[in-house]
Every structure is written in structure tokens, then in C-alpha cells.
Design an enzyme around this catalytic site. Structure first.
Site, PDB file in Angstrom:
ATOM      1  N   LYS A  74     -11.920  17.119   0.446  1.00 48.20           N
ATOM      2  CA  LYS A  74     -10.974  15.912   1.084  1.00 48.20           C
ATOM      3  C   LYS A  74     -11.573  15.505   2.511  1.00 48.20           C
ATOM      4  O   LYS A  74     -11.943  16.196   3.145  1.00 48.20           O
ATOM      5  CB  LYS A  74      -9.506  16.266   1.149  1.00 48.20           C
ATOM      6  N   SER A 149      -1.992  12.755  -0.910  1.00 46.04           N
ATOM      7  CA  SER A 149      -3.187  12.017  -0.178  1.00 46.04           C
ATOM      8  C   SER A 149      -4.532  12.632  -0.576  1.00 46.04           C
ATOM      9  O   SER A 149      -5.433  12.042  -0.074  1.00 46.04           O
ATOM     10  CB  SER A 149      -2.929  12.165   1.418  1.00 46.04           C
ATOM     11  N   SER A 173       0.632  16.638  -1.190  1.00 46.89           N
ATOM     12  CA  SER A 173      -0.720  15.929  -1.166  1.00 46.89           C
ATOM     13  C   SER A 173      -1.625  16.564  -2.092  1.00 46.89           C
ATOM     14  O   SER A 173      -2.513  15.909  -2.515  1.00 46.89           O
ATOM     15  CB  SER A 173      -1.273  15.473   0.081  1.00 46.89           C
TER      16      SER A 173
END
Length: 469
Positions: A74, A149, A173
Site C-alpha cells: 500500500k 483504503s 481498511s
């Protein structure tokens, strides 16, 4: 191929790390223009690392647990010499000098950093979109969001654009995009995966975790990522190899399981609930005793609102004051909404959080596991920031609908999202498996038992499977 398959392939010399990396990069080139999983593809660095790993293997040197495996990170996780943008144009040219600790450990284990994945600006929100590449798409239906996310990591892992991925979880997330994308993701207890560098070293709400297509792969990644490090004062002293073999086999017969469809106060879309209820009905086939009940989570929303606001304020207030007109409106709203938050309110939230923890601890002293839906809704359209209603009940703000997730961020208990089936529209749904505090091994063992019982097809979805042309 799963992550474990890839490890076996390279170790047996049936393929080299270079060949695996070339194939992964080719797949990214072919499919990512549609999916938009990556902000940065680290092709040159990945090839250099692959060649170094192949040379190491030729010399007969000891190989790491993840030797030759392409891993995506990420883009909120710092990577040395590879751009880290945090999903924000403010950091479009940011190249960190050092790896975050989980990256460091995965490198040492032989993992190859294949790229940095799409995430909303500063990981605020469950709709993965950036100015860099636009909206990330769900591999099961490119008109839909993979959530967020950690949406780019989830979509990349689901579509086979990496062998595994790393994401972070503040309010869901990891678990939300895992459920939407049909993969496994594990939010462990705070400190299980130590973090450094980290602005708030004592923060226990935000954790990093693995995202893979199988439970076995998640456990293998966790074995590398977990373990003590004095750079993180919250790190747990138990070594990572406590999760080997992956996962550690534990006695599973006779488990006492609490099943809750809504935790008593979380609306759930009917199509999602039906899939989860069918999966929950199969738990007794494992010789488990299942009771429909839930812990007392009263007050959790107030605690969550204050503590998340406190962390966002002291982390991003400067960004909003200096660049508010250029930032994610959800971030700006958070800072403006809670600018007057007092120390008394934060302290009171911590006291209430302690009470929630003890109520959850006492509940899980009576049950071995708590199982719920991972998410309350199906994936929504990729251009929409969040659902406007759940089962006819209006959604108040962009995170209100995700209470099934952030409840366990507040209490700190380990929570894993496991694929359990698909809705009538063909979208994946996840079960959330919660275990006792620091009971990650039990959660993994139970998740593998459920995975084997459900026997779902975990290959990348068509047209994103290995036969895609």
C-alpha cells in the site's frame, strides 16, 4: 498461483525469481490499465532484486521464507528508494530513505517489491481513488469499487497482480477491501506486526497486515512480519515463527462459536446477510457449537468518533491548514468537524474504550470465536465515495456504514476477513472471524478450517484469471 505455490516453484528451481517477476510485471502491464491497482510499478528495482535472489540461490545460500515472491505494498507504507506518495499529490515526488519495518522484514525474507498500490489520500476513506491513476476497480466487476483504503492491495492480490500484498487497517481498511475483492486479510492485535517509523509510536488503532488469496498464505506472511522490535514500544515479544507451519494446526473440534449477524446495532444489506448466514450454517458441520449472540458494544461509536478524530487531527491538521483546497474532502471534513476536540473528551473516550475491551474480553472467555459479516454492504459503483444507505437506513457519513469493522479496531481483538461466497450479482462476501486478545493463531486455524469446509474457488476471477489474454 497462490503465494505458497510461488514459494515452492522458485525453491524447486522450476522457475527463477526473474521469471516469476517478469510474468508478474507482464500481467500488471496487461490488466492494470483497467484495474488501476498501482500508483507506482517498481519494475527496474524488482528485476534487480530478482537477479540478486537468483544468484543467492545458485550459490547455495540459505533462502528466506518468501524467496522470489512478488509482494505489493500500500502506498502509505514507506519503501526505500521507491516512491511513496500516501495517495497525495503533496508527496508526489517523495522517496523515503529507509523501509518501514514490515518492508524491511519482507525484503530479508526474499520478497520482491513489485510496486506501490492505490489508496485514497492519506488512507482516508473506503473508496480507493487518487489523482495519480483515478479510481481502483474491483476485479470481479470493474464497474464496482474494491473498497478501501487498502483497495489497490486487495484488487492486486485478487487479480494475481502480485503473490500477496500488504495493507493497513485503521477502521477496516484491510477487511473491507478483502471482503469486496474475495481475498483473505488479517487485522492482528496492536503490536503483533511492529511498525517503524511511525509518527505516533504508541498508537494502537492503525496496524499493518497481510492480504492474500488463502489463509495459509496470510499466515506465512504474518510469520515474517510479526515478532518483537524495540523500535516499536507496543511490539509483542512472541516471535513470528510462532505462526509456522502456516497456520499452526490447533485442535478445532468442539469450538464454541458466537455468531452475530449485526452485533445488535449494525444494519446489513440482505444480499450480504444471506451469504454470511449460509456460511454460518456450515460451521456446525465442523463439530462446532454455534450460538446466535453478540457482545455489548454500547458506546463504541462515541469512542471511535473521538479517537479517530484525535489521530487525524494531530497527524493531518497541518496538511489541511496549508493545503485544504487541494485535499480529500473527507480529510478536510474530519479536521474541521473535530477542531474543537478537548483533552477531556479524548481521555473520556480512552476510559470508555477500556470498558469495551473488558466487555469483549469477558465475552470471548465464554466463546472461542465471534463470527460476523465482514462488511455490511456489497461493493458500490466505483465513482461513488460511500453507500448512501444500508438496508433502507440512511448513512450519516463516509464511515458510519462500516461499524462492523471499526468496532474491532477500537477493542483491539484480532479480526480476519475470509471469503465465504458471492451474492446473486456475483460479488464476493467475507466472514469476519474474531478471536481472543492476542489469539491470532486460533483465528488463523479456524479460518483455514472454514476455508476448507466451504471449498470456494479462490483463483483470480475471469477475465482476470491466469488464462487472460
Amino acid at each position: 498461483m497462490t503465494l505458497s505455490d510461488t514459494v515452492a516453484l522458485v525453491r524447486s528451481r522450476k522457475a527463477s525469481a526473474r521469471e516469476v517477476t517478469v510474468a508478474t510485471l507482464a500481467r500488471i502491464e496487461r490488466l492494470d490499465p483497467q484495474l488501476k491497482c498501482y500508483i507506482t510499478v517498481a519494475a527496474d528495482a524488482a528485476m534487480t532484486d530478482a537477479d540478486a535472489l537468483d544468484a543467492k540461490q545458485r550459490r547455495g545460500e540459505p533462502l528466506g521464507l518468501l524467496h522470489g515472491v512478488p509482494i505489493a505494498f500500500k502506498d502509505t507504507i514507506e519503501t526505500a528508494r521507491i516512491r511513496t506518495t500516501y495517495g497525495s499529490p503533496l508527496y508526489a515526488q517523495n522517496v523515503p530513505a529507509e523501509d518501514q519495518l514490515c518492508v524491511e522484514r519482507l525484503r530479508v525474507a526474499g520478497a520482491i517489491i513489485i510496486g506501490k498500490t492505490n489508496t485514497p489520500e492519506f488512507a482516508i476513506g473506503a473508496h480507493t481513488w487518487t489523482t495519480f491513476v483515478g479510481a481502483c476497480r474491483n476485479p470481479h466487476n470493474t464497474q464496482k469499487t474494491p473498497g478501501g483504503s487498502s483497495g489497490g492491495s486487495a484488487a492486486a492480490a485478487a487479480a494475481g497482480l502480485c503473490a500477496g500484498a500488504v495493507g493497513s487497517d485503521f477502521g477496516g481498511s484491510l477487511r473491507i477491501p478483502a471482503s469486496f475483492s474475495g481475498i483473505v486479510a488479517f487485522r492482528t492485535c496492536p503490536g503483533r506486526v511492529p511498525q517503524y517509523p511511525k509518527l505516533s509510536a504508541w498508537d494502537t488503532l492503525n496496524v499493518n497486515g497481510p492480504m492474500t488469496r488463502t489463509v495459509r498464505d496470510a499466515a506465512l506472511m504474518l510469520a515474517v512480519m510479526a515478532g518483537p522490535d524495540d523500535r516499536d514500544p507496543t511490539s509483542i515479544t512472541e516471535p513470528g515463527d510462532a505462526f509456522l507451519p502456516s497456520p499452526v494446526p490447533l485442535p478445532m473440534r468442539g469450538l464454541r462459536v458466537a455468531w452475530s449477524s449485526d452485533l445488535g446495532s449494525c444494519p446489513v444489506q440482505k444480499s450480504v446477510l444471506q451469504v454470511c448466514q449460509r456460511a454460518a450454517a456450515r460451521l456446525e458441520d465442523l463439530s462446532w457449537t454455534v450460538e446466535e449472540t453478540h457482545p455489548d458494544i454500547s458506546g463504541v461509536a462515541e469512542v471511535w468518533n473521538r479517537l479517530r478524530a484525535f489521530l487525524i487531527l494531530h497527524t493531518h491538521r497541518r496538511h489541511v491548514l496549508e493545503h485544504g483546497d487541494r485535499l480529500n474532502p473527507h480529510l478536510v471534513w474530519n479536521v474541521e468537524q473535530y477542531a474543537g476536540l478537548s483533552a477531556f473528551e479524548v481521555g473520556l473516550a480512552e476510559q470508555q474504550r477500556a470498558k469495551l475491551y473488558h466487555r469483549m474480553r469477558e465475552f470471548l472467555a465464554r466463546y472461542d470465536l465471534l463470527i460476523t459479516p465482514a462488511v455490511s454492504v456489497e461493493p458500490w459503483d466505483a465513482g461513488v465515495p460511500f453507500p448512501k444507505e444500508v438496508d433502507g437506513i440512511p448513512v450519516v457519513n463516509y464511515y458510519d456504514w462500516a461499524k462492523l469493522s471499526w468496532t474491532f479496531s477500537v477493542t483491539g481483538f484480532p479480526a480476519l476477513s475470509l471469503p465465504c461466497g458471492k451474492t446473486g450479482s456475483g460479488m464476493p462476501v467475507g466472514l469476519q472471524i474474531i478471536g481472543p486478545y492476542r489469539g491470532e493463531r486460533r483465528v488463523l486455524a479456524a479460518a483455514q478450517a472454514i476455508e476448507e469446509e466451504l471449498a470456494l474457488d479462490l483463483r483470480p476471477p475471469a477475465p482476470y484469471g491466469v488464462s487472460a489474454s
